[in-house]
Write a protein that holds these residues in place. Structure first.
Motif, PDB file in Angstrom:
ATOM      1  N   ILE A   1       9.070  18.038 -12.055  1.00  0.00           N
ATOM      2  CA  ILE A   1       8.819  16.599 -11.992  1.00  0.00           C
ATOM      3  C   ILE A   1       9.397  16.070 -10.682  1.00  0.00           C
ATOM      4  N   LEU A   2       8.539  15.594  -9.808  1.00  0.00           N
ATOM      5  CA  LEU A   2       8.973  15.097  -8.503  1.00  0.00           C
ATOM      6  C   LEU A   2       9.654  13.743  -8.659  1.00  0.00           C
ATOM      7  N   VAL A   3      10.882  13.641  -8.171  1.00  0.00           N
ATOM      8  CA  VAL A   3      11.625  12.384  -8.168  1.00  0.00           C
ATOM      9  C   VAL A   3      11.976  12.072  -6.726  1.00  0.00           C
ATOM     10  N   THR A   4      11.565  10.887  -6.258  1.00  0.00           N
ATOM     11  CA  THR A   4      11.828  10.514  -4.868  1.00  0.00           C
ATOM     12  C   THR A   4      11.849   8.994  -4.760  1.00  0.00           C
ATOM     13  N   SER A   5      12.179   8.507  -3.579  1.00  0.00           N
ATOM     14  CA  SER A   5      12.253   7.067  -3.380  1.00  0.00           C
ATOM     15  C   SER A   5      10.861   6.443  -3.319  1.00  0.00           C
ATOM     16  N   THR A   6      10.011   7.001  -2.472  1.00  0.00           N
ATOM     17  CA  THR A   6       8.633   6.524  -2.356  1.00  0.00           C
ATOM     18  C   THR A   6       7.815   7.641  -1.735  1.00  0.00           C
TER      19      THR A   6
ATOM     20  N   VAL B   1       8.051  10.460 -10.311  1.00  0.00           N
ATOM     21  CA  VAL B   1       8.925   9.317 -10.579  1.00  0.00           C
ATOM     22  C   VAL B   1       9.429   8.796  -9.236  1.00  0.00           C
ATOM     23  N   THR B   2       9.287   7.478  -8.989  1.00  0.00           N
ATOM     24  CA  THR B   2       9.750   6.908  -7.721  1.00  0.00           C
ATOM     25  C   THR B   2      10.666   5.709  -7.953  1.00  0.00           C
TER      26      THR B   2
ATOM     27  N   VAL C   1       0.831  -1.204   0.000  1.00  0.00           N
ATOM     28  CA  VAL C   1       0.000   0.000   0.000  1.00  0.00           C
ATOM     29  C   VAL C   1       0.865   1.254   0.000  1.00  0.00           C
ATOM     30  N   GLN C   2       1.925   1.240   0.800  1.00  0.00           N
ATOM     31  CA  GLN C   2       2.791   2.413   0.920  1.00  0.00           C
ATOM     32  C   GLN C   2       3.754   2.566  -0.245  1.00  0.00           C
ATOM     33  N   GLY C   3       3.897   1.506  -1.051  1.00  0.00           N
ATOM     34  CA  GLY C   3       4.841   1.575  -2.169  1.00  0.00           C
ATOM     35  C   GLY C   3       6.274   1.375  -1.742  1.00  0.00           C
ATOM     36  N   ALA C   4       6.483   0.749  -0.583  1.00  0.00           N
ATOM     37  CA  ALA C   4       7.844   0.540  -0.082  1.00  0.00           C
ATOM     38  C   ALA C   4       8.491  -0.692  -0.701  1.00  0.00           C
ATOM     39  N   VAL C   5       7.723  -1.476  -1.440  1.00  0.00           N
ATOM     40  CA  VAL C   5       8.235  -2.698  -2.035  1.00  0.00           C
ATOM     41  C   VAL C   5       7.727  -2.781  -3.470  1.00  0.00           C
TER      42      VAL C   5
END
Length: 800
Positions: A390-395, A411-412, A231-235
């Motif tokens: 454009i937002l670029v981050t890990s999650t 972009v993640t 759900v969180q997009g951590a995986v």
């Protein structure tokens, strides 16, 4: 209320009409337990606190006036949102449980523990706002969830924190934006027996394709451990797609896509102080699929049952107990993005020129955006975001929403199609590329990039500012025609984008595109892996086919699934799949291909098409293609697939190919199998009557037919002025084969580019009585219009 207080009610006493009492999540759980349990849908037991319990907590602690005052001060600009949220949450966290409410919660908890046969049963404690899951307001992720909660004290603490989470900054902001009165939205708490997915698996499921709105597939994301990471997009989870219309037949397995995610971490049970924690997954877990095919189909069937019951597309969460291996649905709510999108009109984006590929991931949406990167590592630094970049981050998580709204694209590094970043991007109408694995390493702030989500399942990040076209298609403007207008499709990842077009099927699905993009390995290198001399190719094949004892099964599975996505798009309309039509130089470019292909001076008219299928050089490779088609039709259930043979030079060759196909389980006429032939060689026209005895239909390949009729290399710049599909000699060829096919009762269509480029050529084909014209999707509307105009000019049949 079945003997319970007004503060607590068991799930099995709730219905979906109880939203005002227990919120959307809890009323939905009760609805499924009551109404869908007998249909096999398993939901873990539990109970909910009511809105009365929430207001009772507020009034018994005397905090209503303080809450009102704090909200009014914020609205008046006297305090900041973080100050207001923190102050209201503290009111809850310092509050004491009214005795009657605490007793009701603990009594229900002990009853649940007794039912489970455990003294302190582990539970999930979830928030359920009483205005949530409305058609235009999902409230997804706005309040808190607490997992693996055990014991009376821990449960009451978690419930208190749930109440407080109604006033997180993101929840206050969301309600304010949506026009909800903060003092009229209550919070119900769902207390549900934990499924031991910490040692099993879990994920999210939609009864609709989240990117295209295609309503005939179920999308399932899956990861090891508890579901919060998905759900969180951590995986980066596994992703499966299942075709719903074929699920009722228990003999079929209509799984049209399986993609293995990296799944580098999993969430498991922790200690009393930290109930859950993330740990790395093992190499075996990363290499394996979380769900078996049988489990995928079970979940997909449940999704269709739930969707049918609710009468709308659904967003669900599921879990598998690692002790019992039982599957459960732990949440279900209406899908609120694609199901509310306008279907009559949509935009089609196409790249015309681009820079080098910097990274890629899963595409969310279907647009293209160019702009500057704003790289932000942590939510603590979101005040540094530059509007419109454009937002670029890990999650991302709900704390990121305020800046996501101001971004041009997202972009993640991590996340799947059901991650927070993906869901919010869809709601905001922003293109996003998630799960790139390395975007934060290869991109930097201020860099000009292009985010392309218009090329299928893969989202691409290109260096610099790309050029692209945008076309708006309005389905309401498309006329009906007697001549069938079909689509030329090659990319399975992009096929579902076109499901809204009223096409009459797929006139050309190019098998070689699936092989070169989804498989990339020469089939003979899999059949005779032991003969492969290229060590680099051997290593790549070993890595790519990991998990397959039989390497040829990798080819069959991936080819069948790739073609299935195309076949599903317009099911049950016909989908004509052309068997592989690589030239020898193109085959040699596949992994391991150089060891199995001859060098040719002129591959264009060399060892290609039908001549390969019965040759000792490739016969075993063609057998794999036949196995994939057999699986596609018989196991997955796509009986709408028609097989087409390219570059068949003679009647003797036709007989040999049909014989080899029959040996591999593809017998013309059996189980409704139709076999077409490409008409791209003059001999196909000259001997059309004889070819029609061996094939059910013809598809004119006007490029090759023009090349061989006029003796002009279609790729020669010097002879470009002579290459003309409307040359009278070529038109004679086309008119003749249309006539001969009609006399023989065989179908005839065309799949070349000419009708897309030249309106008068489409009109010529209609005037000659062609059955179908197959074109690229972006040309569909124009060709359909040209065909309608041409049909209007034809003589009207006399009344009898």
């Amino acid at each position: 209320m079945n003997g319970q207080s007004t503060f607590v009610v068991d799930f099995d006493q709730l219905r979906r009409a109880d939203v005002a009492k227990v919120g959307g999540k809890n009323s939905s759980l009760g609805e499924m337990i009551q109404q869908l349990g007998q249909q096999g849908v398993d939901v873990p037991p539990g109970f909910a606190t009511t809105s009365d319990a929430y207001w009772n907590f507020i009034d018994e602690n005397g905090i209503r006036e303080s809450m009102d005052r704090l909200i009014e001060e914020w609205r008046a600009g006297k305090t900041s949102l973080p100050e207001t949220g923190q102050a209201i949450r503290q009111l809850f966290l310092r509050g004491d449980w009214p005795n009657a409410t605490a007793d009701a919660i603990l009594q229900a908890y002990r009853a649940l523990a007794t039912k489970a046969g455990q003294k302190d049963v582990s539970v999930a404690v979830r928030s359920s706002a009483t205005a949530e899951d409305l058609p235009d307001a999902s409230f997804a992720g706005q309040q808190e969830t607490f997992l693996n909660i055990k014991g009376d004290k821990a449960l009451l603490d978690a419930c208190r924190r749930c109440f407080a989470s109604l006033f997180t900054d993101r929840a206050i902001s969301y309600r304010q934006t949506r026009g909800f009165d903060h003092m009229k939205v209550a919070l119900s708490i769902g207390v549900q027996q934990m499924v031991r997915s910490d040692i099993g698996g879990s994920g999210v499921m939609f009864s609709i394709d989240t990117e295209t709105g295609f309503d005939k597939v179920v999308l399932i994301d899956a990861a090891w451990g508890l579901g919060e990471n998905v759900v969180q997009g951590a995986v980066d989870p596994d992703e499966y797609q299942v075709f719903k219309p074929l699920l009722e037949d228990s003999t079929l397995s209509p799984i049209i896509s399986k993609k293995r995610g990296h799944k580098k971490i999993k969430m498991i049970y922790g200690s009393a102080d930290q109930p859950t924690r993330n740990v790395p997954t093992s190499k075996a877990e990363r290499a394996a699929y979380v769900l078996s095919d049988a489990e995928i189909l079970t979940l997909a069937r449940w999704a269709t049952i739930i969707e049918r019951h609710y009468g709308c597309a659904m967003d669900m969460e599921w879990a598998r107990d690692g002790e019992t291996n039982r599957l459960y649905i732990v949440q279900a709510r209406p899908e609120t993005v694609q199901s509310n999108r306008e279907t009559a009109a949509f935009s089609s984006y196409s790249i015309t020129s681009k820079g080098k590929t910097l990274t890629k991931g899963l595409s969310i949406g279907d647009a293209i955006v160019t702009g500057q990167v704003c790289l932000i590592e942590s939510a603590h630094d979101i005040d540094q975001f530059v509007d419109g970049s454009i937002l670029v981050t890990s999650t991302t998580d709900p704390d990121w929403v305020p800046i996501m709204k101001r971004a041009a694209a997202i972009v993640t590094d991590h996340g799947g199609r059901t991650s927070h970043a993906a869901i919010v991007s869809r709601e905001l109408g922003l293109p996003a590329v998630v799960g790139t694995a390395n975007a934060t390493h290869v991109l930097h702030s201020g860099q000009e990039i292009t985010v392309s989500c218009a090329e299928g399942d893969e989202g691409m990040i290109y260096d610099g500012t790309a050029d692209f076209d945008v076309r708006t298609l309005n389905i309401d403007d498309i006329p009906e025609t007697r001549t069938k207008v079909m689509l030329n499709l090659a990319n399975p990842g992009a096929a579902l984008r076109w499901w809204k077009l009223p096409a009459d099927g797929v006139g050309l699905a190019r098998m070689e595109f699936v092989i070169s993009n989804a498989i990339r390995i020469h089939p003979m290198a899999l059949v005779h892996f032991d003969r492969l001399k290229d060590q680099a190719a051997r290593d790549e094949i070993e890595t790519t086919t990991a998990g397959y004892e039989d390497k040829t099964a990798y080819f069959v599975d991936h080819l069948a699934e790739g073609l299935a996505r195309i076949a599903a798009t317009f099911y049950p309309k016909p989908v004509i799949v052309r068997m592989s039509d690589f030239k020898t130089n193109e085959y040699a470019g596949l992994v391991g291909g150089k060891d199995f292909e001859p060098d040719e001076e002129n591959p264009m008219i060399g060892f290609r098409g039908a001549s390969r299928y019965y040759s000792p050089r490739y016969r075993e490779g063609f057998a794999l293609e036949c196995r994939a088609i057999r699986k596609l039709r018989s196991e997955l259930g796509f009986g709408n697939v028609v097989v087409m043979i390219p570059f068949c030079r003679s009647i003797g060759e036709a007989e040999k190919v049909l014989e080899v196909m029959a040996e591999n389980g593809l017998e013309r006429g059996k189980d409704g199998l139709q076999v077409y032939v490409m008409c791209e060689i003059p001999s196909n026209v000259i001997l059309a009557k004889q070819f029609a005895k061996h094939f059910d239909g013809f598809s004119i390949g006007s490029n090759d037919l023009t090349q061989l009729t006029l003796g002009v290399d279609r790729d020669s710049g010097e002879l470009a002025h002579l290459f003309d599909e409307q040359d009278e000699a070529v038109e004679w060829m086309i008119s003749t084969v249309i006539s001969e096919a009609g006399k023989a009762g065989a179908k005839i269509g065309i799949c070349g580019q000419a009708p897309s480029d030249h309106p008068e050529f489409a009109q010529f084909l209609v005037s000659r009585g062609i059955d179908s014209i197959s074109v690229t999707p972006d040309s569909f509307m124009a060709v359909k219009q040209n065909v309608a105009e041409a049909e209007a000019k034809l003589p009207k049949p006399r009344d009898v």
